[in-house]
Design a protein around this motif. Sequence first.
Motif, PDB file in Angstrom:
ATOM      1  N   SER A 229       0.815  -1.212   0.000  1.00  0.00           N
ATOM      2  CA  SER A 229       0.000   0.000   0.000  1.00  0.00           C
ATOM      3  C   SER A 229       0.851   1.265   0.000  1.00  0.00           C
ATOM      4  CB  SER A 229      -0.953   0.005   1.192  1.00  0.00           C
ATOM      5  OG  SER A 229      -0.227  -0.066   2.392  1.00  0.00           O
ATOM      6  N   TRP A 230       2.006   1.215   0.642  1.00  0.00           N
ATOM      7  CA  TRP A 230       2.816   2.437   0.699  1.00  0.00           C
ATOM      8  C   TRP A 230       3.384   2.777  -0.667  1.00  0.00           C
ATOM      9  CZ3 TRP A 230       8.012   2.742  -0.482  1.00  0.00           C
ATOM     10  CH2 TRP A 230       8.717   1.535  -0.548  1.00  0.00           C
ATOM     11  N   ARG A 231       3.768   1.767  -1.455  1.00  0.00           N
ATOM     12  CA  ARG A 231       4.248   2.034  -2.808  1.00  0.00           C
ATOM     13  C   ARG A 231       3.117   2.568  -3.678  1.00  0.00           C
ATOM     14  NH1 ARG A 231       7.615  -2.830  -2.476  1.00  0.00           N
ATOM     15  NH2 ARG A 231       9.804  -2.220  -2.501  1.00  0.00           N
ATOM     16  N   ALA A 232       1.943   1.973  -3.538  1.00  0.00           N
ATOM     17  CA  ALA A 232       0.789   2.440  -4.308  1.00  0.00           C
ATOM     18  C   ALA A 232       0.441   3.876  -3.941  1.00  0.00           C
ATOM     19  CB  ALA A 232      -0.409   1.515  -4.063  1.00  0.00           C
ATOM     20  N   ALA A 233       0.481   4.189  -2.645  1.00  0.00           N
ATOM     21  CA  ALA A 233       0.156   5.547  -2.203  1.00  0.00           C
ATOM     22  C   ALA A 233       1.170   6.551  -2.741  1.00  0.00           C
ATOM     23  CB  ALA A 233       0.110   5.599  -0.682  1.00  0.00           C
ATOM     24  N   ARG A 234       2.436   6.166  -2.752  1.00  0.00           N
ATOM     25  CA  ARG A 234       3.475   7.070  -3.258  1.00  0.00           C
ATOM     26  C   ARG A 234       3.290   7.316  -4.750  1.00  0.00           C
ATOM     27  NH1 ARG A 234       9.608   5.191  -2.648  1.00  0.00           N
ATOM     28  NH2 ARG A 234       8.898   3.762  -4.293  1.00  0.00           N
ATOM     29  N   GLU A 235       2.989   6.260  -5.481  1.00  0.00           N
ATOM     30  CA  GLU A 235       2.775   6.395  -6.925  1.00  0.00           C
ATOM     31  C   GLU A 235       1.538   7.241  -7.211  1.00  0.00           C
ATOM     32  OE1 GLU A 235       4.119   5.001 -10.903  1.00  0.00           O
ATOM     33  OE2 GLU A 235       4.928   5.610  -8.973  1.00  0.00           O
ATOM     34  N   LEU A 236       0.486   7.025  -6.427  1.00  0.00           N
ATOM     35  CA  LEU A 236      -0.746   7.778  -6.619  1.00  0.00           C
ATOM     36  C   LEU A 236      -0.514   9.262  -6.336  1.00  0.00           C
ATOM     37  CD1 LEU A 236      -3.741   7.461  -7.334  1.00  0.00           C
ATOM     38  CD2 LEU A 236      -4.207   7.174  -4.905  1.00  0.00           C
ATOM     39  N   THR A 237       0.241   9.564  -5.295  1.00  0.00           N
ATOM     40  CA  THR A 237       0.549  10.954  -4.977  1.00  0.00           C
ATOM     41  C   THR A 237       1.337  11.606  -6.108  1.00  0.00           C
ATOM     42  OG1 THR A 237       0.534  10.519  -2.605  1.00  0.00           O
ATOM     43  CG2 THR A 237       1.712  12.480  -3.341  1.00  0.00           C
TER      44      THR A 237
ATOM     45  N   VAL B 191     -13.381  30.181  -0.418  1.00  0.00           N
ATOM     46  CA  VAL B 191     -12.768  30.021  -1.737  1.00  0.00           C
ATOM     47  C   VAL B 191     -11.251  29.919  -1.612  1.00  0.00           C
ATOM     48  CG1 VAL B 191     -12.266  31.281  -3.873  1.00  0.00           C
ATOM     49  CG2 VAL B 191     -14.631  31.069  -3.061  1.00  0.00           C
ATOM     50  N   LEU B 192     -10.652  30.818  -0.843  1.00  0.00           N
ATOM     51  CA  LEU B 192      -9.203  30.795  -0.675  1.00  0.00           C
ATOM     52  C   LEU B 192      -8.746  29.486  -0.041  1.00  0.00           C
ATOM     53  CD1 LEU B 192      -6.674  32.624  -1.044  1.00  0.00           C
ATOM     54  CD2 LEU B 192      -6.906  33.199   1.382  1.00  0.00           C
ATOM     55  N   GLU B 193      -9.457  29.003   0.961  1.00  0.00           N
ATOM     56  CA  GLU B 193      -9.081  27.751   1.624  1.00  0.00           C
ATOM     57  C   GLU B 193      -9.243  26.563   0.684  1.00  0.00           C
ATOM     58  OE1 GLU B 193     -10.274  28.995   6.223  1.00  0.00           O
ATOM     59  OE2 GLU B 193     -11.764  28.085   4.891  1.00  0.00           O
ATOM     60  N   ASN B 194     -10.271  26.576  -0.151  1.00  0.00           N
ATOM     61  CA  ASN B 194     -10.443  25.505  -1.133  1.00  0.00           C
ATOM     62  C   ASN B 194      -9.243  25.419  -2.070  1.00  0.00           C
ATOM     63  OD1 ASN B 194     -13.101  23.802  -1.654  1.00  0.00           O
ATOM     64  ND2 ASN B 194     -13.751  25.690  -0.635  1.00  0.00           N
ATOM     65  N   ILE B 195      -8.737  26.570  -2.463  1.00  0.00           N
ATOM     66  CA  ILE B 195      -7.644  26.592  -3.439  1.00  0.00           C
ATOM     67  C   ILE B 195      -6.308  26.239  -2.793  1.00  0.00           C
ATOM     68  CG2 ILE B 195      -6.357  28.088  -5.038  1.00  0.00           C
ATOM     69  CD1 ILE B 195      -8.971  29.641  -5.483  1.00  0.00           C
ATOM     70  N   THR B 196      -6.091  26.627  -1.534  1.00  0.00           N
ATOM     71  CA  THR B 196      -4.778  26.433  -0.908  1.00  0.00           C
ATOM     72  C   THR B 196      -4.625  25.103  -0.176  1.00  0.00           C
ATOM     73  OG1 THR B 196      -5.525  27.587   1.100  1.00  0.00           O
ATOM     74  CG2 THR B 196      -4.427  28.916  -0.601  1.00  0.00           C
ATOM     75  N   GLU B 197      -5.714  24.403   0.076  1.00  0.00           N
ATOM     76  CA  GLU B 197      -5.662  23.193   0.906  1.00  0.00           C
ATOM     77  C   GLU B 197      -4.683  22.156   0.359  1.00  0.00           C
ATOM     78  OE1 GLU B 197      -7.203  20.601   4.097  1.00  0.00           O
ATOM     79  OE2 GLU B 197      -7.213  22.767   3.733  1.00  0.00           O
ATOM     80  N   ALA B 198      -4.835  21.780  -0.914  1.00  0.00           N
ATOM     81  CA  ALA B 198      -3.988  20.718  -1.470  1.00  0.00           C
ATOM     82  C   ALA B 198      -2.521  21.124  -1.582  1.00  0.00           C
ATOM     83  CB  ALA B 198      -4.534  20.259  -2.825  1.00  0.00           C
ATOM     84  N   PRO B 199      -2.199  22.321  -2.078  1.00  0.00           N
ATOM     85  CA  PRO B 199      -0.774  22.691  -2.119  1.00  0.00           C
ATOM     86  C   PRO B 199      -0.110  22.649  -0.746  1.00  0.00           C
ATOM     87  CG  PRO B 199      -2.052  24.190  -3.470  1.00  0.00           C
ATOM     88  CD  PRO B 199      -3.043  23.330  -2.738  1.00  0.00           C
ATOM     89  N   ILE B 200      -0.823  23.091   0.289  1.00  0.00           N
ATOM     90  CA  ILE B 200      -0.239  23.108   1.628  1.00  0.00           C
ATOM     91  C   ILE B 200      -0.068  21.692   2.163  1.00  0.00           C
ATOM     92  CG2 ILE B 200      -0.667  23.767   4.027  1.00  0.00           C
ATOM     93  CD1 ILE B 200      -2.008  26.329   2.936  1.00  0.00           C
TER      94      ILE B 200
ATOM     95  N   VAL C 280      -1.509  15.569 -12.470  1.00  0.00           N
ATOM     96  CA  VAL C 280      -2.748  15.523 -13.237  1.00  0.00           C
ATOM     97  C   VAL C 280      -3.871  16.146 -12.411  1.00  0.00           C
ATOM     98  CG1 VAL C 280      -4.401  14.043 -14.429  1.00  0.00           C
ATOM     99  CG2 VAL C 280      -1.975  13.410 -14.396  1.00  0.00           C
ATOM    100  N   GLY C 281      -4.382  17.278 -12.869  1.00  0.00           N
ATOM    101  CA  GLY C 281      -5.516  17.919 -12.217  1.00  0.00           C
ATOM    102  C   GLY C 281      -6.815  17.513 -12.889  1.00  0.00           C
ATOM    103  N   MET C 282      -7.892  17.453 -12.113  1.00  0.00           N
ATOM    104  CA  MET C 282      -9.186  17.069 -12.681  1.00  0.00           C
ATOM    105  C   MET C 282     -10.280  17.973 -12.146  1.00  0.00           C
ATOM    106  SD  MET C 282     -10.851  13.280 -13.040  1.00  0.00           S
ATOM    107  CE  MET C 282     -12.411  13.021 -13.900  1.00  0.00           C
ATOM    108  N   VAL C 283     -11.158  18.381 -13.058  1.00  0.00           N
ATOM    109  CA  VAL C 283     -12.311  19.199 -12.707  1.00  0.00           C
ATOM    110  C   VAL C 283     -13.560  18.419 -13.083  1.00  0.00           C
ATOM    111  CG1 VAL C 283     -13.447  21.442 -12.961  1.00  0.00           C
ATOM    112  CG2 VAL C 283     -10.954  21.262 -13.203  1.00  0.00           C
ATOM    113  N   PHE C 284     -14.490  18.341 -12.133  1.00  0.00           N
ATOM    114  CA  PHE C 284     -15.649  17.480 -12.276  1.00  0.00           C
ATOM    115  C   PHE C 284     -16.895  18.281 -12.662  1.00  0.00           C
ATOM    116  CE2 PHE C 284     -12.693  15.656  -9.290  1.00  0.00           C
ATOM    117  CZ  PHE C 284     -12.632  14.315  -9.645  1.00  0.00           C
ATOM    118  N   GLN C 285     -17.926  17.558 -13.025  1.00  0.00           N
ATOM    119  CA  GLN C 285     -19.186  18.163 -13.415  1.00  0.00           C
ATOM    120  C   GLN C 285     -19.813  18.953 -12.272  1.00  0.00           C
ATOM    121  OE1 GLN C 285     -21.864  15.384 -15.275  1.00  0.00           O
ATOM    122  NE2 GLN C 285     -23.672  16.459 -14.572  1.00  0.00           N
ATOM    123  N   ASN C 286     -19.714  18.425 -11.057  1.00  0.00           N
ATOM    124  CA  ASN C 286     -20.459  18.992  -9.932  1.00  0.00           C
ATOM    125  C   ASN C 286     -19.590  19.723  -8.920  1.00  0.00           C
ATOM    126  OD1 ASN C 286     -23.078  18.170 -10.779  1.00  0.00           O
ATOM    127  ND2 ASN C 286     -22.545  16.074 -10.217  1.00  0.00           N
TER     128      ASN C 286
END
Length: 265
Positions: free
Chosen positions: A87-95, A116-125, A101-107
């Motif tokens: 699982s740790w190798r899979a998690a590292r590869e997935l990260t 809005v600011l927190e939504n945008i900064t959460e993942a980079p941090i 690869v960024g993805m934007v969904f329908q909903n």
Amino acid sequence: MDPVASDSPGEFTDLISLIHLRKNFGETVVLDDISLSVGQGEVLALIGPSGSGKSTLLRCINLLEVPDSGTLMLEGERVRYDFKGSSWRAARELTRLRASVGMVFQNFNLWPHKTVLENITEAPIRVRRTRPAVAREHASELLEMIGLPEKRDSFPRQLSGGQQQRVAIARALAMEPKLMLFDEVTSALDPELVGEVLDIMGELARSGMTMIVVTHEMGFARHVSHRTAFLYNGRIEEIGPSPDVLGSPENAHTQQFLNRVLHHQ
């Protein structure tokens, strides 16, 4: 037009490649031997009837769905998804993959309890370990780009659908991806809001962002995407330069689909 999907146009260097990709849901074949390459800076539109496998194809690219077989290559390196008991190798590869690869969904999928600011900064941090001040500065630049700098402290419920989708695009861009996936991002919007989202996507395309776009907006596909691929029953039946596929399709299923879609637009 011969639907050989494995080569991107000559002016592009391959960024992502799918080789003999297959995906089943139970006994149902959803993706049937998909081979496709998208070059750096290329925009590819995916069109086809509902149930043809378009969304599943995107979800396999960022491993929200795990393919049953086939190879996924990112910048010439194989992306592993078939780890057994590691699982740790899979998690590292997935990260590693999700950082590229960024993805934007329908909903939209914005966090309702965050601004809005927190939504945008959460993942980079949290994922990239970007310093909060740097992440906020980048988020402010993205909010300027999408035309919503005044909404930084608003919550998603205070935004229109078009504004929420523009924030969702900024959130994906905050991770500085090499590839952006768009899955019917205008289909949940009121008609008068569609244009503001397509304008942002057009700007991204002109800036050189590599994009794969599932869409029913044929005008966008014709004028913004370099190539268009038509999916039918999990297979790529036609692919080529967008003016050719959309203007004079050679495949009968493509012709029938376009006749139906254009009749309702």
